[in-house]
Design a protein around this motif. Structure first.
Motif, PDB file in Angstrom:
ATOM      1  N   ASP A   2      -7.824   7.574   6.803  1.00 15.33           N
ATOM      2  CA  ASP A   2      -6.630   7.084   7.493  1.00 15.33           C
ATOM      3  C   ASP A   2      -5.421   7.947   7.145  1.00 15.33           C
ATOM      4  OD1 ASP A   2      -7.870   4.757   8.648  1.00 15.33           O
ATOM      5  OD2 ASP A   2      -7.795   3.827   6.666  1.00 15.33           O
ATOM      6  N   TYR A   3      -4.499   8.072   8.106  1.00 16.27           N
ATOM      7  CA  TYR A   3      -3.240   8.754   7.831  1.00 16.27           C
ATOM      8  C   TYR A   3      -2.280   7.738   7.231  1.00 16.27           C
ATOM      9  CZ  TYR A   3      -5.066  12.666  10.411  1.00 16.27           C
ATOM     10  OH  TYR A   3      -5.853  13.707  10.809  1.00 16.27           O
ATOM     11  N   VAL A   4      -1.743   8.035   6.049  1.00 16.44           N
ATOM     12  CA  VAL A   4      -0.919   7.081   5.317  1.00 16.44           C
ATOM     13  C   VAL A   4       0.302   7.778   4.717  1.00 16.44           C
ATOM     14  CG1 VAL A   4      -2.893   5.613   4.723  1.00 16.44           C
ATOM     15  CG2 VAL A   4      -2.187   7.414   3.150  1.00 16.44           C
ATOM     16  N   ILE A   5       1.239   6.962   4.246  1.00 17.10           N
ATOM     17  CA  ILE A   5       2.382   7.439   3.467  1.00 17.10           C
ATOM     18  C   ILE A   5       2.219   6.888   2.065  1.00 17.10           C
ATOM     19  CG2 ILE A   5       4.882   7.394   3.187  1.00 17.10           C
ATOM     20  CD1 ILE A   5       5.040   6.881   6.246  1.00 17.10           C
ATOM     21  N   VAL A   6       2.282   7.766   1.079  1.00 12.48           N
ATOM     22  CA  VAL A   6       2.186   7.376  -0.326  1.00 12.48           C
ATOM     23  C   VAL A   6       3.574   7.479  -0.941  1.00 12.48           C
ATOM     24  CG1 VAL A   6       1.114   7.879  -2.561  1.00 12.48           C
ATOM     25  CG2 VAL A   6      -0.171   8.244  -0.456  1.00 12.48           C
ATOM     26  N   THR A   7       4.014   6.428  -1.637  1.00 16.99           N
ATOM     27  CA  THR A   7       5.319   6.406  -2.289  1.00 16.99           C
ATOM     28  C   THR A   7       5.145   6.019  -3.752  1.00 16.99           C
ATOM     29  OG1 THR A   7       6.364   5.701  -0.233  1.00 16.99           O
ATOM     30  CG2 THR A   7       7.641   5.408  -2.241  1.00 16.99           C
ATOM     31  N   ILE A   8       5.711   6.800  -4.659  1.00 13.34           N
ATOM     32  CA  ILE A   8       5.655   6.479  -6.083  1.00 13.34           C
ATOM     33  C   ILE A   8       6.644   5.360  -6.361  1.00 13.34           C
ATOM     34  CG2 ILE A   8       6.053   7.317  -8.423  1.00 13.34           C
ATOM     35  CD1 ILE A   8       5.175  10.089  -7.457  1.00 13.34           C
ATOM     36  N   ILE A   9       6.132   4.246  -6.929  1.00 12.98           N
ATOM     37  CA  ILE A   9       6.944   3.056  -7.193  1.00 12.98           C
ATOM     38  C   ILE A   9       7.487   3.045  -8.618  1.00 12.98           C
ATOM     39  CG2 ILE A   9       6.921   0.526  -7.242  1.00 12.98           C
ATOM     40  CD1 ILE A   9       6.615   1.762  -4.456  1.00 12.98           C
ATOM     41  N   GLU A  10       6.619   3.328  -9.614  1.00 11.97           N
ATOM     42  CA  GLU A  10       7.066   3.327 -11.009  1.00 11.97           C
ATOM     43  C   GLU A  10       6.082   4.076 -11.891  1.00 11.97           C
ATOM     44  OE1 GLU A  10       6.884  -0.502 -13.139  1.00 11.97           O
ATOM     45  OE2 GLU A  10       5.752  -1.278 -11.438  1.00 11.97           O
ATOM     46  N   LYS A  11       6.551   4.464 -13.070  1.00 14.13           N
ATOM     47  CA  LYS A  11       5.719   5.098 -14.085  1.00 14.13           C
ATOM     48  C   LYS A  11       5.342   4.029 -15.100  1.00 14.13           C
ATOM     49  CE  LYS A  11       5.602   9.123 -17.090  1.00 14.13           C
ATOM     50  NZ  LYS A  11       6.393  10.277 -17.574  1.00 14.13           N
ATOM     51  N   ILE A  12       4.039   3.908 -15.388  1.00 23.71           N
ATOM     52  CA  ILE A  12       3.575   2.830 -16.259  1.00 23.71           C
ATOM     53  C   ILE A  12       2.465   3.323 -17.194  1.00 23.71           C
ATOM     54  CG2 ILE A  12       4.125   1.010 -14.600  1.00 23.71           C
ATOM     55  CD1 ILE A  12       1.159   0.944 -13.883  1.00 23.71           C
TER      56      ILE A  12
END
Length: 87
Positions: free
Chosen positions: A49-59
């Motif tokens: 699938d074509y998607v958008i990936v967004t970094i939310i937080e570093k954990i």
């Protein structure tokens, strides 16, 4: 299936598929940017699938095998709003 880094340090996962109905094809999706930080987004192919990936937080993640430090929680938009973790 195979992994590679490009000249910018971005991490890609490539996969060659061959089936009777769709024929043979190669896909390659960007799994992580070379310089990750919270708020960065990119377009990619994820599980076909074509998607958008967004970094939310570093954990840090605690697993049955120990702690994984410096992981990135990401939102994968376009696949039911799933969250994932990339280390």
């Amino acid at each position: 299936m195979g992994w590679r880094y490009d000249d910018n340090g971005d991490l890609f996962l490539g996969e060659y598929n061959s089936d009777h109905y769709e024929g043979s094809y190669f896909t390659e999706g960007k799994m992580m940017v070379g310089n990750p930080e919270v708020g960065v987004s990119w377009n990619t192919v994820f599980d076909g699938d074509y998607v958008i990936v967004t970094i939310i937080e570093k954990i840090d993640l605690l697993t049955p095998y120990g702690e994984l430090s410096d992981c990135w929680k990401v939102l994968i938009s376009g696949v039911d709003g799933d969250y994932g973790y990339f280390g």
